[in-house]
Design an enzyme around this catalytic site. Structure first.
Site, mmCIF file in Angstrom:
data_model
loop_
_atom_site.group_PDB
_atom_site.id
_atom_site.type_symbol
_atom_site.label_atom_id
_atom_site.label_comp_id
_atom_site.label_asym_id
_atom_site.label_seq_id
_atom_site.Cartn_x
_atom_site.Cartn_y
_atom_site.Cartn_z
ATOM 1 N N HIS A 49 -23.217 103.913 27.122
ATOM 2 C CA HIS A 49 -24.186 103.495 28.140
ATOM 3 C C HIS A 49 -24.217 101.985 28.308
ATOM 4 C CE1 HIS A 49 -27.605 102.334 25.429
ATOM 5 N NE2 HIS A 49 -27.158 103.292 24.655
ATOM 6 N N ASP B 144 -26.247 97.861 20.990
ATOM 7 C CA ASP B 144 -26.515 99.224 21.489
ATOM 8 C C ASP B 144 -26.677 99.111 23.000
ATOM 9 O OD1 ASP B 144 -27.553 101.716 22.133
ATOM 10 O OD2 ASP B 144 -29.470 101.366 21.152
ATOM 11 N N GLU C 67 -29.675 105.307 29.759
ATOM 12 C CA GLU C 67 -29.762 106.090 28.518
ATOM 13 C C GLU C 67 -31.092 105.849 27.820
ATOM 14 O OE1 GLU C 67 -29.265 107.036 24.172
ATOM 15 O OE2 GLU C 67 -29.821 105.149 25.108
ATOM 16 N N GLU C 68 -31.525 104.586 27.802
ATOM 17 C CA GLU C 68 -32.703 104.204 27.014
ATOM 18 C C GLU C 68 -34.008 104.746 27.598
ATOM 19 O OE1 GLU C 68 -32.352 103.084 24.171
ATOM 20 O OE2 GLU C 68 -30.549 101.848 24.055
ATOM 21 N N HIS D 10 -32.521 97.630 19.024
ATOM 22 C CA HIS D 10 -33.622 97.426 19.975
ATOM 23 C C HIS D 10 -34.436 96.166 19.664
ATOM 24 C CE1 HIS D 10 -33.666 101.890 21.443
ATOM 25 N NE2 HIS D 10 -32.452 101.385 21.348
#
Lengths: 339, 339
Positions: A62, A170, A198-199, A309
């Site tokens: 992603h 990420d 995606e998140e 994150h």
């Protein structure tokens, strides 16, 4: 690989605002590929291999990263916001964020000197936080930021020995692996998908998996590594420097056991370091892909990443290389029918 | 005159956690090399720049060049992570995922750990961990880092210096880089104007850990008047309504039982005469600045305090308005030139 990751991490692209990441990917892979952008912004790249594939294999990663979205500007010119994707309050407080137009703001904090007792360690809720862009008042702020504008963490790429510190590892790590595979060429016809959103609930992949209609999917991710001071071994999930990571189960997917075993077999044959993800935690695009249409055989391979994150996630360059090597070999095994 | 933003940026970058201020002293010396008649240092590392060496009476300015940071308390053998505690009043709530530099045998980049989401209990979003429960990840194993870093070494945040707009800057350590810059501006203005009192700009050490630098510098000076320059709380959401000095509102003139009212009044008159913007800050007891030590030093000094309002004190995102720094510099110069 490291240079690719550096280039990709430097680009800002919160969920729903992945255009710049997509443009960067397109410029990195160069011309001459069958390329399609779907209605949700995901980039589908069909790459011709030396041979046709026996089974249709899709690799995906992603493009989006976690961030914040401006919801309201106060009379004093401060920006109320909510998170785009999961961010812990302590990772936001006292950090700087950058909006798409380059405006930088700081998440404000009540000075600790003015806090008493337990308040000195109390974290405010996100709804009570604000971003300060230095505006004099509401009108001044609105010249630069409007509700709906998004921002991501600022962060400078830093190398610490073999380890790499940056925002957005990420999942620019997965994007970097796919860019490198496309550039170097593949053995069998393969579809690469750079997904959006995606998140915020695995949305881009839901649409793109329908469109691509693969038989096998390999999801390339950055997953949480808790190999840090004070954490017992059983709770570490995975560790940096010990290779790529494969999931047997997470909160989005119960994985196909045959594929899980195959990953270890292929890693063994090729001398690639691989570790299991030893906790059922997190989730990723596999959750939407494995139930796409009539079902897709799906596996997730990751680069272990600390402080995910946050503005300062950390991964190991050797693990990234392991992920790259395993993604290629496993894709070949699936495409050739050897699975 | 040195450009204010550049001056702030340059002093901010110098490592100078309390007790280890040499690098900041070197930068300040370089900035003032053509302005000061001479420099002196003392056993605690205070740097004194003297202007109008032969004039009387003398006034001493105190601006602290130490910065809040962290002190290494040990190294974890298993992970190679550094255990730390605060050195000065660093705010633990903002610590997770902060980029730091560790000043060991060489400068090592690192990151303060943040608890992985899956291990964060139900209270993690509400309550921050104290610093001694966190640690610094430099990405190096114990066997490597044990020869590079020793307990007692300092670490400092590396969070970038942002110009939010033409007037406002956001950076760690504006406490008291803003005060240091105001003292430098005063020295430049006095030098350019010629004449006035003997000016001793003392850039003090260890203010954040108790004001020991001010104690010895104030003892050693022959000046009968001392004015401390520090930062104070700017108006911001969630603060008591008595915190009323907005960013951009000018110099904060301190009134307190431990400050001489005659000097505070004189500074206020000068601000009125010279049209320098100001607000008044009233404290009920001591000031929590270098002024407190100066008051009783060597038989006593006539003592004053000027402050620069900042937001988010003791976090990596302190915000100041350069017009306020200029106002303090101009008001100090007016006082020094007012024979």
């Amino acid at each position: 690989m490291k240079e690719l990751l550096k280039t990709l991490c430097a680009v800002d692209g919160a969920s729903g605002r992945e255009t710049r990441v997509r443009e960067t990917v397109l410029s990195l892979i160069g011309d001459g590929h069958d390329v399609k952008v779907d209605p949700l912004g995901s980039l589908i790249v069909s790459v011709k291999g030396k041979k046709p594939a026996k089974h249709k294999v899709m690799l995906c990663a992603h493009m989006d990263e976690v961030g914040v979205i401006a919801t309201f500007i106060t009379g004093a010119g401060l920006i109320k916001f909510t998170t785009v994707g999961g961010i812990q309050p302590a990772a936001l407080l006292g950090k700087t964020v950058r909006f798409e137009n380059g405006v930088v703001g700081a998440v404000g904090v009540k000075p600790v000197h003015l806090c008493a007792g337990d308040e000195r360690l109390a974290l405010p809720e996100v709804k009570d936080m604000y971003i300060d862009i230095g505006a004099e008042d509401k009108a001044d702020a609105e010249k630069r930021v409007r509700p709906g504008d998004v921002a991501v963490f600022t962060s400078d790429w830093t190398e610490m020995g073999d380890k790499i510190l940056s925002k957005a590892i990420d999942d620019r790590a997965g994007c970097a692996v796919m860019v490198d595979m496309i550039r170097k060429g593949v053995e069998y016809d393969t579809t690469f998908v750079f997904n959006t959103m995606e998140e915020v609930g695995l949305r881009g992949s839901k649409a793109s998996a329908f469109t691509v209609d693969p038989e096998y999917a390999i999801v390339l991710e950055g997953t949480t590594a808790a190999d840090v001071i004070g954490v017992p071994e059983a709770e570490r999930v995975c560790a940096l420097g010990k290779g790529a990571v494969v999931n047997f189960m997470d909160r989005s997917t119960l994985y196909d056991k045959t594929l899980y075993d195959k990953a270890f077999a292929v890693a063994n044959e090729n001398g690639i370091a691989l570790q299991p993800k030893t906790m059922v935690a997190g989730g990723n695009d596999a959750g939407s892909i494995h139930v796409s249409r009539g079902g897709v055989k799906t596996i997730t391979l990751n680069v272990p990443t600390r402080y995910i994150h946050s503005p300062s996630s950390v991964c190991d360059g050797n693990d990234l290389n392991a992920l790259r090597a395993l993604a290629e070999k496993l894709a070949e095994a699936f495409a050739s029918g050897d699975a | 005159m040195t450009n204010m933003q550049e001056l702030l940026r340059r002093i901010t970058a110098a490592p100078s956690v309390s007790g280890t201020e040499n690098a900041a002293a070197e930068v300040i010396k370089d900035v003032l090399k053509d302005t000061a008649d001479r420099f002196e240092t003392d056993a605690l590392g205070n740097l004194k720049a003297v202007i109008n060496e032969n004039a009387e009476p003398g006034v001493m300015l105190l601006a602290h060049m130490d910065k809040i940071g962290y002190i290494v308390t040990g190294i974890d053998k298993e992970t190679g992570f550094l255990r730390i505690d605060k050195c000065g009043g660093s705010d633990a709530r903002v610590a997770p995922a902060l980029r730091v530099n560790v000043y060991g045998k060489k400068t090592l980049p690192g990151v303060i750990i943040s608890t992985p989401p899956h291990l964060a209990g139900p209270d993690a979003a509400k309550k921050a961990q104290p610093l001694d429960k966190l640690g610094v990840d430099c990405g190096l194993p114990y066997d490597e880092i044990k020869d590079l870093v020793f307990p007692g070494d300092r670490a400092m945040v590396d969070a970038g210096f942002y110009e939010l707009n033409e007037n406002r800057v956001c950076s760690p350590f504006l406490d008291d880089v803003a005060g240091v810059a105001a003292a430098i501006r005063c020295a430049e203005l006095v030098k350019a104007a010629g004449g006035g009192r003997r000016l001793e700009c003392v850039f003090t050490t260890r203010e954040e850990v108790g004001g020991q630098g001010s104690t010895t510098a104030s003892f050693a000076t022959k000046a009968g008047t001392a004015i401390a320059i520090d930062v104070s709380f700017a108006k911001a959401p969630g603060l008591p309504e008595t915190v009323d000095s907005a960013l951009g509102s000018g110099a904060m003139i301190g009134y307190a039982p431990v400050l001489h009212k005659s000097l505070s009044d004189r500074l206020r008159e000068l601000a009125e005469e010279k049209n320098i913007p100001y607000t008044v800050e009233v404290m009920g007891r001591s000031t929590g600045t270098d002024a407190d030590e100066a008051l009783t030093a060597a038989g006593g000094k006539v003592t004053g305090l000027l402050s620069i309002p900042i937001r988010n004190m003791h976090t990596p995102v302190e915000i100041a308005d350069v017009r306020d720094v200029e106002a303090v510099g101009a008001l100090l110069a007016a006082y020094v030139l007012d024979e």
